[in-house]
Design an enzyme around this catalytic site. Structure first.
Site, short mmCIF file in Angstrom:
data_model
loop_
_atom_site.label_atom_id
_atom_site.label_comp_id
_atom_site.label_asym_id
_atom_site.label_seq_id
_atom_site.Cartn_x
_atom_site.Cartn_y
_atom_site.Cartn_z
N THR A 185 -14.00 62.91 24.99
CA THR A 185 -14.94 64.00 25.26
C THR A 185 -14.51 64.63 26.58
O THR A 185 -14.03 63.94 27.47
CB THR A 185 -16.36 63.40 25.44
N ASP A 216 -24.56 63.27 22.26
CA ASP A 216 -25.25 63.60 23.52
C ASP A 216 -24.72 64.90 24.11
O ASP A 216 -25.43 65.60 24.83
CB ASP A 216 -25.03 62.48 24.53
N1 GLY Z 1 -20.26 61.31 24.11
C1 GLY Z 1 -19.67 61.75 22.94
C2 GLY Z 1 -20.23 61.20 21.71
O1 GLY Z 1 -20.79 60.13 21.65
O2 GLY Z 1 -20.14 61.85 20.73
#
Ligand code: GLY
Length: 314
Positions: A185, A216
Site C-alpha cells: 500500500t 482501510d
Molecule cells: N491497508 C491495506 C489493506 O488492508 O487493504
C-alpha cells in the site's frame, strides 16, 4: 516549512524488493516535491507515480482478489476536511486520481465498485486491464493452494490440516509465507508553504481477498485522514486498522501527546496486534512521525530544511 513524507507499505522486505521499494519511494518524493507548492497536488502526484511504477501493491501493480480481478481502493483528504475516495475500482489504475475527482466533482465522499468504475469512465479515464503477468501467475498458484487446502487432501502444503471454513486463517498463513503479497500500500502526506495539509493513500488490498472487501485505505479516519493540524496515511492489515479507526485515533492522540507526531504515531501502535500496521503523520509545522510494528516500513521525506531526499526501511 514545506514537507512531503511518503511510504511504500509496511511489512517485511528482502534485500532485493527492499531496494526496489526504496527506489520507488525516492521517485515518488521527487515527483511529489515538484508539486509541493500545493499540498494536495503534491500527495496526488507522489501516489500517482507509485500507482504507475508497478513496484507496489496499488495501481498497475495491484494484487488480485479471489476472482482474479484487481479491486483498487484509494482516498484523498485535505486539512480543510475535503475528502474523496473510491473502493473496489477495477478498470482504472490511477485510483487516487479518481478519488480526487470524487472530492472535486461530486457531493459524495466514497464511490464503490461498478459506480466507481462508471464514474471513472465519465471523468475520461481510459479502461485498463489491471494485473501484471507476475501477479496473475502467483494468483493461479495461490488460489490452487487455497482450494487444495479445502479439498479432499485437507492439508496445506506445509502439512498443517486445513479446517474449512478457517479460510481467513489460511489467508493469513499465505501472507506470512509471502509477506510481499500483503504489503505495498502506498501513501503520502504533505504540508505546503501556506500550512495546508493533505493526505493520500492507495492500495490493491490483500491478495485473494473476497470480492467486495473494502480496505482501510479508502475509509476516512481509518487509513487516510487530514484535519487542519495533521495529515496521516496508514498501511498494513486493513481489518485491524478499521477496527481501531487508526488514523482518527492517532489524530486525537496527537493533541494529547504535546502535538508531537512521532510520539503520537508510536502511541497509536500500542494496543494493535503485532506485525500489522505502519503509519506516517505530518503536522502543519512540518514535524513528522514514522512508526510501525512490522519489520519494515519503506518511507522517505523531503523538506525545505534539507535539500536531500531521506529514505529508509526503518
Ligand atoms: N491497508 C491495506 C489493506 O488492508 O487493504
Amino acid at each position: 516549512m514545506r514537507r512531503l513524507v511518503v511510504h511504500g507499505g509496511a511489512g517485511r522486505v528482502t534485500p532485493e524488493n527492499g531496494s526496489s521499494a526504496l527506489e520507488g519511494v525516492r521517485g515518488a518524493l521527487e515527483v511529489g516535491w515538484s508539486e509541493i507548492d500545493d499540498a494536495t497536488e503534491s500527495v496526488v502526484a507522489a501516489v500517482r507515480w507509485m500507482e504507475g511504477s508497478r513496484r507496489f501493491n496499488c495501481g498497475r501493480g495491484a494484487v488480485l482478489n479471489l476472482q482474479g480481478r484487481a479491486e483498487l481502493d484509494a482516498a484523498l483528504m485535505t486539512g480543510q476536511r475535503k475528502a474523496g475516495a473510491v473502493s473496489n475500482l477495477s478498470w482504472t489504475s490511477h485510483a487516487i486520481e479518481v478519488a480526487r475527482k470524487v472530492m472535486e466533482e461530486t457531493p459524495h465522499v466514497l464511490l464503490c465498485g461498478r459506480g466507481a468504475d462508471r464514474f471513472a469512465r465519465a471523468m475520461g479515464f481510459p479502461r485498463e486491464r489491471i494485473g501484471l503477468p507476475a501477479r496473475r501467475k502467483l494468483y493461479t498458484e495461490l488460489r490452487g493452494e487455497l482450494l487444495e487446502g479445502r479439498g479432499s487432501r485437507g492439508r496445506w502444503s506445509d502439512g498443517r490440516p486445513s479446517h474449512h471454513p478457517a479460510w481467513w486463517a489460511s489467508l493469513q498463513k499465505l501472507v506470512k509465507r509471502y509477506p510481499e503479497l500483503l504489503h505495498g500500500t502506498v501513501g503520502a502526506v504533505a504540508v505546503d508553504r501556506r500550512g495546508r495539509i493533505a493526505a493520500a493513500t492507495s492500495t490493491g488490498g490483500i491478495f485473494l481477498k473476497m470480492e467486495g472487501r473494502v480496505s482501510d485505505s479508502s475509509l476516512v479516519g481509518c487509513g487516510t485522514y487530514a484535519d487542519p493540524d495533521l495529515g496521516i496515511s496508514v498501511t498494513g492489515v486493513g481489518e485491524v486498522i478499521i477496527r481501531h479507526t487508526f488514523a482518527r485515533s492517532l489524530a486525537e492522540g496527537y493533541r494529547a501527546h504535546g502535538r508531537d507526531p512521532q510520539a503520537a504515531s508510536q502511541a497509536a501502535l500500542r494496543g494493535v496486534p503485532k506485525d500489522s500496521v505502519g503509519v506516517i503523520a505530518l503536522d502543519r509545522k512540518g514535524r513528522f512521525g514514522v512508526a510501525k510494528n512490522t519489520t519494515h516500513l519503506a518511507h522517505g521525506t523531503r523538506s525545505d530544511g534539507s535539500s536531500s531526499v531521506r529514505v529508509g526501511l526503518r
